[in-house]
Scaffold this motif. Structure first.
Motif, mmCIF file in Angstrom:
data_model
loop_
_atom_site.group_PDB
_atom_site.id
_atom_site.type_symbol
_atom_site.label_atom_id
_atom_site.label_comp_id
_atom_site.label_asym_id
_atom_site.label_seq_id
_atom_site.Cartn_x
_atom_site.Cartn_y
_atom_site.Cartn_z
ATOM 1 N N GLY A 48 -2.748 86.590 43.768
ATOM 2 C CA GLY A 48 -1.722 85.309 44.293
ATOM 3 C C GLY A 48 -1.610 84.597 43.136
ATOM 4 O O GLY A 48 -1.436 84.998 42.046
ATOM 5 N N TYR A 66 2.518 90.980 50.238
ATOM 6 C CA TYR A 66 3.202 90.492 51.436
ATOM 7 C C TYR A 66 3.625 88.907 51.165
ATOM 8 O O TYR A 66 4.508 88.383 51.765
ATOM 9 C CB TYR A 66 2.371 90.610 52.660
ATOM 10 N N SER A 67 2.799 88.157 50.295
ATOM 11 C CA SER A 67 2.910 86.778 50.280
ATOM 12 C C SER A 67 4.570 86.647 49.508
ATOM 13 O O SER A 67 5.125 85.564 49.788
ATOM 14 C CB SER A 67 1.894 86.306 49.081
ATOM 15 N N ASN A 115 -1.683 87.350 47.699
ATOM 16 C CA ASN A 115 -1.205 88.595 47.698
ATOM 17 C C ASN A 115 0.307 88.689 47.193
ATOM 18 O O ASN A 115 1.178 89.013 48.005
ATOM 19 C CB ASN A 115 -1.256 89.372 49.254
ATOM 20 N N TRP A 116 0.466 87.989 46.116
ATOM 21 C CA TRP A 116 1.811 88.217 45.454
ATOM 22 C C TRP A 116 2.180 89.353 45.004
ATOM 23 O O TRP A 116 3.097 90.078 44.906
ATOM 24 C CB TRP A 116 2.120 87.131 44.440
ATOM 25 N N THR A 143 6.291 79.701 53.987
ATOM 26 C CA THR A 143 6.160 79.308 52.617
ATOM 27 C C THR A 143 4.634 78.854 52.577
ATOM 28 O O THR A 143 4.043 79.052 51.361
ATOM 29 C CB THR A 143 6.951 78.141 52.387
ATOM 30 N N SER A 181 7.398 84.499 51.030
ATOM 31 C CA SER A 181 8.169 83.520 50.275
ATOM 32 C C SER A 181 9.707 83.606 50.474
ATOM 33 O O SER A 181 10.283 82.576 50.555
ATOM 34 C CB SER A 181 7.657 83.359 48.860
ATOM 35 N N ALA A 208 -2.060 82.386 50.418
ATOM 36 C CA ALA A 208 -2.371 83.924 50.591
ATOM 37 C C ALA A 208 -2.615 84.546 49.218
ATOM 38 O O ALA A 208 -1.471 84.684 48.645
ATOM 39 C CB ALA A 208 -1.626 84.790 51.753
ATOM 40 N N THR A 213 1.814 80.032 53.966
ATOM 41 C CA THR A 213 1.092 81.121 54.139
ATOM 42 C C THR A 213 1.379 81.982 52.693
ATOM 43 O O THR A 213 0.395 82.528 51.835
ATOM 44 C CB THR A 213 1.574 82.133 55.115
ATOM 45 N N ALA A 214 2.613 81.947 52.185
ATOM 46 C CA ALA A 214 2.797 82.553 50.992
ATOM 47 C C ALA A 214 2.010 81.786 49.582
ATOM 48 O O ALA A 214 1.713 82.716 48.763
ATOM 49 C CB ALA A 214 4.359 82.698 50.693
ATOM 50 N N THR A 215 2.324 80.692 49.907
ATOM 51 C CA THR A 215 1.473 79.918 48.886
ATOM 52 C C THR A 215 0.016 79.954 48.730
ATOM 53 O O THR A 215 -0.632 80.059 47.630
ATOM 54 C CB THR A 215 1.865 78.284 49.020
#
Length: 185
Positions: free
Chosen positions: A49, A156-157, A30-31, A22, A161, A28, A24-26
């Protein structure tokens, strides 16, 4: 007995993994990936992102972040919601892990089942709080502003997530099984 219940171990393994994913998702950017942008080099990819926007040339791997937001992408509600809920989820996850550590406490003779159960609920909630913005963003991914004629794909983000949310939800549920032990006592 010094044995820690399996469900607690599962929760204490899955939830920190969920936290890392989470986080990393927040962070990075790359959403969403935008490619085949008209009047741009064919190998240019725009990565968006929730805080930043980067462009990368596939041929040279030249990467530039801090791109200007000409289409008000960051003003969109799904992006704003993600900016609020992702950090909130991270904070709750940390809180849940602290409470879980106090509840499971391997250096004590017996775990504190009530505390472990409460930690499970907090961690479960943190998973839901990161799942919501990921789901909403995915639903709106093709509607969020992008250069006309470009190709949009999931970044990838967003995948991280979902994975992080699922690990937190499963780990949280595993820890809530401690309530059952608590009631038996």
């Amino acid at each position: 007995s010094m044995r820690t219940p399996t469900a607690m171990i599962v929760g204490l393994v899955l939830c920190p993994c969920g936290l890392l994913l989470t986080l990393t998702a927040t962070l990075a950017p790359n959403w969403r990936q935008v490619s085949h942008i008209p009047n741009q080099p064919i190998d240019l990819i725009l990565e968006q992102g929730i805080w930043d926007m980067c462009q990368e040339r596939q041929s040279t791997h030249n990467r530039l972040c801090g791109q200007a937001d000409e289409l008000s992408y960051f003003e969109q509600v799904p992006v704003r919601v993600a900016q609020g809920l992702m950090p909130t989820s991270l904070a709750l996850n940390l809180l849940g892990l602290v409470v879980a550590a106090l509840g499971v406490r391997c250096w004590q003779k017996e775990p504190r089942h009530l505390l472990a159960g409460v930690a499970g609920l907090v961690l479960f909630l943190s998973g839901l709080l990161s799942l919501m913005p990921a789901s909403w963003y995915t639903h709106e991914l093709w509607a969020l502003p992008a250069p006309a004629g470009s190709t949009l794909v999931v970044g990838y983000s967003l995948v991280l997530s979902y994975l992080g949310s699922c690990l937190e939800i499963l780990g949280g549920l595993a820890l809530t099984l401690s309530f059952h032990r608590c009631c038996k006592e």
